[in-house]
Design a protein around this motif. Structure first.
Motif, PDB file in Angstrom:
ATOM      1  N   ASN A 285     -12.434   8.669  -5.887  1.00 35.26           N
ATOM      2  CA  ASN A 285     -12.183   7.499  -5.055  1.00 35.26           C
ATOM      3  C   ASN A 285     -10.690   7.342  -4.778  1.00 35.26           C
ATOM      4  OD1 ASN A 285     -11.481   4.444  -4.839  1.00 35.26           O
ATOM      5  ND2 ASN A 285     -13.665   4.549  -4.329  1.00 35.26           N
TER       6      ASN A 285
ATOM      7  N   LYS B  84      -8.920   4.794  -4.110  1.00 37.38           N
ATOM      8  CA  LYS B  84      -8.300   3.654  -4.789  1.00 37.38           C
ATOM      9  C   LYS B  84      -7.846   4.071  -6.187  1.00 37.38           C
ATOM     10  CE  LYS B  84      -9.055  -1.221  -5.990  1.00 37.38           C
ATOM     11  NZ  LYS B  84      -8.627  -1.146  -7.401  1.00 37.38           N
ATOM     12  N   TYR B  85      -8.676   4.851  -6.871  1.00 41.18           N
ATOM     13  CA  TYR B  85      -8.308   5.345  -8.198  1.00 41.18           C
ATOM     14  C   TYR B  85      -7.090   6.259  -8.110  1.00 41.18           C
ATOM     15  CZ  TYR B  85      -8.457   8.084 -12.496  1.00 41.18           C
ATOM     16  OH  TYR B  85      -8.114   8.707 -13.665  1.00 41.18           O
TER      17      TYR B  85
ATOM     18  N   SER C 253      -4.755   6.261  -5.843  1.00 39.88           N
ATOM     19  CA  SER C 253      -3.587   5.436  -5.509  1.00 39.88           C
ATOM     20  C   SER C 253      -3.025   4.760  -6.753  1.00 39.88           C
ATOM     21  CB  SER C 253      -3.978   4.388  -4.461  1.00 39.88           C
ATOM     22  OG  SER C 253      -2.863   3.605  -4.091  1.00 39.88           O
ATOM     23  N   GLU C 254      -3.907   4.189  -7.579  1.00 42.13           N
ATOM     24  CA  GLU C 254      -3.470   3.513  -8.807  1.00 42.13           C
ATOM     25  C   GLU C 254      -2.908   4.512  -9.818  1.00 42.13           C
ATOM     26  OE1 GLU C 254      -7.010   1.491  -9.981  1.00 42.13           O
ATOM     27  OE2 GLU C 254      -6.704  -0.203  -8.599  1.00 42.13           O
TER      28      GLU C 254
ATOM     29  N   SER D  76       0.178   0.810  -2.288  1.00 42.92           N
ATOM     30  CA  SER D  76      -1.028   0.451  -1.534  1.00 42.92           C
ATOM     31  C   SER D  76      -1.889   1.689  -1.315  1.00 42.92           C
ATOM     32  CB  SER D  76      -0.656  -0.143  -0.168  1.00 42.92           C
ATOM     33  OG  SER D  76      -0.074   0.849   0.665  1.00 42.92           O
ATOM     34  N   ILE D  77      -3.173   1.448  -1.049  1.00 37.51           N
ATOM     35  CA  ILE D  77      -4.078   2.551  -0.727  1.00 37.51           C
ATOM     36  C   ILE D  77      -3.657   3.199   0.587  1.00 37.51           C
ATOM     37  CG2 ILE D  77      -6.466   3.132  -0.135  1.00 37.51           C
ATOM     38  CD1 ILE D  77      -7.390   0.964  -2.004  1.00 37.51           C
TER      39      ILE D  77
ATOM     40  N   THR E  63      -1.262   5.950   0.139  1.00 35.66           N
ATOM     41  CA  THR E  63      -1.914   7.169  -0.345  1.00 35.66           C
ATOM     42  C   THR E  63      -2.628   7.877   0.797  1.00 35.66           C
ATOM     43  OG1 THR E  63      -2.305   5.991  -2.433  1.00 35.66           O
ATOM     44  CG2 THR E  63      -3.457   8.086  -2.118  1.00 35.66           C
TER      45      THR E  63
END
Length: 384
Positions: A343, A345-346, A348-349, A355-356, A359
């Motif tokens: 994912n 979002k994962y 990116s973190e 922010s996503i 990425t």
């Protein structure tokens, strides 16, 4: 109050005496060359109206190099991180002053400036051009803080966007990465500290976590929890050119993070911890650091980022791979995660992006591939 006089050549001059609100002192502003007294009166009336509104007369006669020296010292140095100030000072010294240093502030022309920005875009990325464009902030301060300009001539300048070719990132494929890491493990006869596995551990860690090089070099053993196999990023090592290195806060709030280590990487780091103790005992001139930093050179100090980069390039050459930089390992980790279907979002973190979108924009070619694959799956499902 304005006064007027006629010169021997027949032209008229106005002279205005006023109290400057900024300095609370009386000043004068004058201009000559008007063909008639009426023209001088009209011009003087306009200036008096502006002085009454703004509280000062526009001058802008200060040289750009003199102004930027004050701007950096008064408004930047006390209020930004040392590394940020260093970058801004370098930008002013290497980019802005060579082009605009001999100009008076009031001589900076919008069209000429836009043309310069367009020319810069032919040599630098969009991000670099935006950093060079910090003159915009400086001239805003000239208007609102120093009160020596009435308006900023370079507001809302257009920064040309990066094309796709500008935004191509460099990374290793899975096969290339394995080849790179395997090459590091090969013993080097001329190596002074052959027993050390430090660079293998460092580059493996970056490749499997996506850490920035400064974040990796700043790590201490307290930052790794081997029971849970997690790593905490809460600092970065800054190594300014010809200056003393120091620890700073990470790039952004999002860069403060705790990430999971895979079993293999955790095993490498455990092995590296033992190996560090062995190296200190094996080589007489190898010193143990005063703090429990994970990566250090033979004198016990932090590894130098420039030395790390040079060693990285040497390994690339030995392995017959493209000559990249350690940052390519961070890109490689992100690309491999995305290609594996993780994912975004994962990802990116894990990278510590703000922010996503950042990425997605950075790894556009991969996210586009994922979108196409998702659409193919959808079409197959709906066509059943």
């Amino acid at each position: 109050m304005a006064s007027f006089r006629k010169h021997t050549n027949g032209s008229w001059e106005y002279r205005i005496r006023y109290k400057d609100r900024k300095s609370n002192k009386y000043k004068e502003k004058s201009k000559r060359g008007f063909k008639t007294k009426k023209e001088a009166q009209l011009a003087a009336a306009q200036v008096e109206m502006e002085i009454d509104y703004y509280g000062f007369a526009e001058d802008g006669d200060e040289k750009t190099d003199t102004y930027f020296e004050s701007w950096l010292e008064i408004y930047k140095k006390p209020n930004v991180k040392p590394i940020t100030y260093s970058l801004q000072e370098r930008n002013v010294r290497l980019n802005i002053l060579p082009r605009w240093g001999d100009y008076k502030l009031k001589e900076i022309n919008r069209n000429e400036y836009q043309k310069w920005i367009n020319e810069l875009k032919g040599h630098y990325s969009e991000g670099t051009v935006r950093r060079i464009h910090s003159i915009n902030t400086a001239l805003n301060d000239a208007v609102y803080e120093f009160r020596i300009l009435r308006e900023n001539p370079v507001t809302r300048i257009n920064i040309p966007k990066d094309t796709m070719t500008n935004k191509v990132i460099k990374f290793f494929t899975i096969e290339e990465l394995n080849k790179f890491l395997n090459k590091i493990k090969e013993p080097q006869k001329k190596s002074k500290y052959q027993h050390s596995i430090q660079y293998y551990a460092l580059f493996s860690l970056i490749a499997r976590t996506g850490l920035r090089i400064g974040e990796a070099l700043a790590l201490t053993w307290d930052d790794i929890n081997f029971e849970e196999n997690t790593l905490t990023v809460n600092k970065t090592l800054v190594y300014p050119t010809n200056s003393t290195p120091y620890l700073s806060t990470p790039k952004s709030k999002a860069s403060l993070r705790t990430i999971k280590l895979d079993e293999n990487t955790a095993h490498i780091m455990k092995k590296h911890k033992i190996n560090r103790n062995e190296v200190v005992l094996k080589y007489k001139n190898y010193k143990r650091p005063e703090t429990n930093i994970i990566f250090f050179q033979h004198d016990g100090r932090w590894l130098r980022t420039n030395v790390v980069r040079e060693y990285f390039k040497e390994v690339c050459k030995r392995a017959g791979l493209p000559i990249l930089s350690p940052h390519a390992l961070r890109h490689s980790h992100a690309v491999h995660l995305l290609e594996a279907g993780v994912n975004i979002k994962y990802v990116s973190e894990r990278l510590g992006h703000s922010s996503i979108k950042m990425t997605a924009d950075t790894y556009l070619h991969v996210t586009k591939k994922i979108e196409d694959q998702a659409m193919d799956l959808y079409l197959r499902y709906t066509s059943i």
